[in-house]
Motif scaffolding. Structure first.
Motif, PDB file in Angstrom:
ATOM      1  N   TYR A   1       3.491   9.469   2.773  1.00 21.44           N
ATOM      2  CA  TYR A   1       2.048   9.714   2.834  1.00 21.44           C
ATOM      3  C   TYR A   1       1.281   8.421   2.549  1.00 21.44           C
ATOM      4  N   LEU A   2       1.636   7.719   1.478  1.00 17.39           N
ATOM      5  CA  LEU A   2       0.918   6.503   1.108  1.00 17.39           C
ATOM      6  C   LEU A   2       1.029   5.433   2.189  1.00 17.39           C
ATOM      7  N   ARG A   3       2.186   5.343   2.797  1.00 14.91           N
ATOM      8  CA  ARG A   3       2.383   4.346   3.855  1.00 14.91           C
ATOM      9  C   ARG A   3       1.334   4.491   4.947  1.00 14.91           C
ATOM     10  N   ASP A   4       0.976   5.726   5.252  1.00 13.98           N
ATOM     11  CA  ASP A   4       0.066   5.977   6.371  1.00 13.98           C
ATOM     12  C   ASP A   4      -1.372   6.235   5.950  1.00 13.98           C
ATOM     13  N   HIS A   5      -1.610   6.619   4.689  1.00 14.36           N
ATOM     14  CA  HIS A   5      -2.934   7.123   4.333  1.00 14.36           C
ATOM     15  C   HIS A   5      -3.560   6.486   3.090  1.00 14.36           C
ATOM     16  N   LEU A   6      -2.861   5.587   2.404  1.00 17.78           N
ATOM     17  CA  LEU A   6      -3.461   4.975   1.218  1.00 17.78           C
ATOM     18  C   LEU A   6      -4.782   4.310   1.588  1.00 17.78           C
TER      19      LEU A   6
ATOM     20  N   ASP B   1      -8.154   2.176   2.160  1.00 13.96           N
ATOM     21  CA  ASP B   1      -8.325   0.808   2.631  1.00 13.96           C
ATOM     22  C   ASP B   1      -8.537  -0.155   1.462  1.00 13.96           C
ATOM     23  N   PRO B   2      -7.696  -1.169   1.316  1.00 15.38           N
ATOM     24  CA  PRO B   2      -7.863  -2.121   0.216  1.00 15.38           C
ATOM     25  C   PRO B   2      -9.128  -2.957   0.329  1.00 15.38           C
ATOM     26  N   ALA B   3      -9.725  -3.024   1.501  1.00 14.86           N
ATOM     27  CA  ALA B   3     -10.960  -3.795   1.644  1.00 14.86           C
ATOM     28  C   ALA B   3     -12.120  -3.170   0.896  1.00 14.86           C
ATOM     29  N   THR B   4     -12.013  -1.877   0.596  1.00 15.83           N
ATOM     30  CA  THR B   4     -13.135  -1.162  -0.022  1.00 15.83           C
ATOM     31  C   THR B   4     -12.738  -0.367  -1.256  1.00 15.83           C
ATOM     32  N   HIS B   5     -11.498  -0.513  -1.726  1.00 19.35           N
ATOM     33  CA  HIS B   5     -11.023   0.309  -2.834  1.00 19.35           C
ATOM     34  C   HIS B   5     -10.206  -0.506  -3.835  1.00 19.35           C
ATOM     35  N   ARG B   6     -10.162   0.030  -5.068  1.00 17.90           N
ATOM     36  CA  ARG B   6      -9.322  -0.534  -6.124  1.00 17.90           C
ATOM     37  C   ARG B   6      -8.390   0.548  -6.640  1.00 17.90           C
TER      38      ARG B   6
ATOM     39  N   ARG C   1       1.266  -3.234  -1.520  1.00 18.40           N
ATOM     40  CA  ARG C   1       1.218  -4.607  -0.996  1.00 18.40           C
ATOM     41  C   ARG C   1       1.305  -4.611   0.528  1.00 18.40           C
ATOM     42  N   ASP C   2       2.163  -3.746   1.067  1.00 18.35           N
ATOM     43  CA  ASP C   2       2.271  -3.665   2.525  1.00 18.35           C
ATOM     44  C   ASP C   2       0.969  -3.196   3.161  1.00 18.35           C
ATOM     45  N   ARG C   3       0.218  -2.376   2.454  1.00 17.03           N
ATOM     46  CA  ARG C   3      -1.070  -1.893   2.958  1.00 17.03           C
ATOM     47  C   ARG C   3      -2.162  -2.945   2.834  1.00 17.03           C
ATOM     48  N   GLY C   4      -1.876  -4.049   2.157  1.00 19.98           N
ATOM     49  CA  GLY C   4      -2.849  -5.129   2.049  1.00 19.98           C
ATOM     50  C   GLY C   4      -3.496  -5.286   0.692  1.00 19.98           C
ATOM     51  N   TYR C   5      -3.059  -4.500  -0.301  1.00 20.02           N
ATOM     52  CA  TYR C   5      -3.599  -4.665  -1.646  1.00 20.02           C
ATOM     53  C   TYR C   5      -3.087  -5.971  -2.259  1.00 20.02           C
ATOM     54  N   THR C   6      -3.946  -6.609  -3.050  1.00 18.77           N
ATOM     55  CA  THR C   6      -3.605  -7.858  -3.716  1.00 18.77           C
ATOM     56  C   THR C   6      -3.959  -7.737  -5.200  1.00 18.77           C
TER      57      THR C   6
END
Length: 329
Positions: free
Chosen positions: A252-257, A259-264, A290-295
């Motif tokens: 689920y997280l792989r596909d639906h976590l 957006d890191p651009a707008t969330h923490r 991390r794969d979803r783009g979170y830093t």
């Protein structure tokens, strides 16, 4: 309606006697322990007395989606004066609301002491003005409301059917619970209190299953919640190490976590009691993030050695997720 259930407290990890039955045993234990929840009506009706600020209770808040329950709203010292001065407040929506403010009213005589931490951080000007909306859990239906519903189609049929029947009391309710927060409760809170209504000022927070529904809620309603914190997030879904429920969560997280651009997003766990089994699952969630783009700017995952699965542990480190979600640079 009791507080966070004792099945989430002071439970040490053990190995299932038969590895082939481990996943089903996890579901069975969840169902069994839910039936042991203490029901103390006198405590359930007692208004918490925070050390700082005040509680306004929205008693038996009605819903067309789920059962009515109390909602305890914490307002800091000086709230009324701040409102008259035109100030508005960020909002933390917290699950297991009866466990947050006053240990004398909880089943295990522990509390998060949320008021003390937030009052200090605001006083030190480390976070903006904030209020807390403590949404009571629904007793034996806590698991049903907090288990992410979209995990279920990703489970093997036999695991899903037993989990729904026993662990979720035959009635998955997490999507309805989240709709209650978004469609019914939040509009009422925004109408009654001086809130900052935007996504970036609205977050979810909880522990154990409350951490699970927080991550899920942010991902299901990313336009409403700009951040989530899960303390001791219960990725295993039961009491035993297993693969089925975490794998459903990972997919689920792989596909639906969100957006890191707008969330923490904040995650953590301890190393004793129920938290002792969390490490491998949380590490994989970290990789997915991390794969979803979170830093490091928008994702923090911490391990607290020697701490367990209880309100004292979560109270001791509450400052860390609050600062991550709201801290001023």
């Amino acid at each position: 309606m009791p507080g966070r259930q004792p099945e989430d407290h002071d439970i040490h990890a053990t190995s299932a006697p038969n590895p082939q039955r481990r996943e089903l045993l996890a579901c069975s234990l969840a169902a069994l322990s839910l039936s042991l929840a203490p029901v103390v009506q006198a405590e359930a009706q007692t208004l918490p007395k925070p050390a700082s600020g005040r509680i306004e209770r929205l008693a038996n808040f009605p819903s067309k989606l789920i059962d009515a329950r109390h909602v305890d709203v914490w307002l800091p010292e000086g709230y009324d004066e701040a409102v008259r001065a035109g100030r508005r407040f960020a909002v933390i929506y917290m699950h297991d609301g009866q466990m947050l403010f006053d240990a004398s009213t909880t089943w295990n005589k522990q509390a998060w002491n949320v008021d003390a931490t937030l009052s200090r951080l605001v006083r030190e000007r480390r976070i903006p003005d904030v209020i807390v909306v403590g949404v009571w859990n629904n007793g034996k239906f806590r698991h049903s409301e907090y288990m992410p519903q979209k995990f279920l189609p990703l489970l093997k049929p036999e695991i899903r059917e037993r989990l729904v029947r026993e662990g979720l009391q035959g009635k998955p309710q997490s999507d309805a619970y989240l709709r209650f927060l978004v469609e019914e409760l939040k509009p009422a809170i925004d109408a009654r209190f001086a809130t900052r209504t935007e996504r970036e000022h609205t977050v979810l927070m909880g522990s154990s299953m409350g951490g699970l529904i927080s991550v899920y809620g942010m991902s299901e309603h990313p336009q409403v919640f700009g951040g989530a914190a899960g303390l001791s997030t219960h990725w295993v879904g039961g009491f035993q190490a297993n693969s089925h429920i975490p794998l459903a969560a990972f997919n689920y997280l792989r596909d639906h976590l969100a957006d890191p651009a707008t969330h923490r997003l904040y995650q953590d766990h301890g190393t004793t009691e129920l938290d002792a089994i969390y490490a491998p699952y949380q590490r994989f969630v970290d990789e997915i993030a991390r794969d979803r783009g979170y830093t490091q700017a928008n994702y923090l995952s911490r391990v607290f050695e020697g701490t367990g699965h209880n309100e004292r542990a979560w109270a001791a480190r509450l400052e860390i997720p609050v600062l991550f979600l709201f801290g001023r640079s």
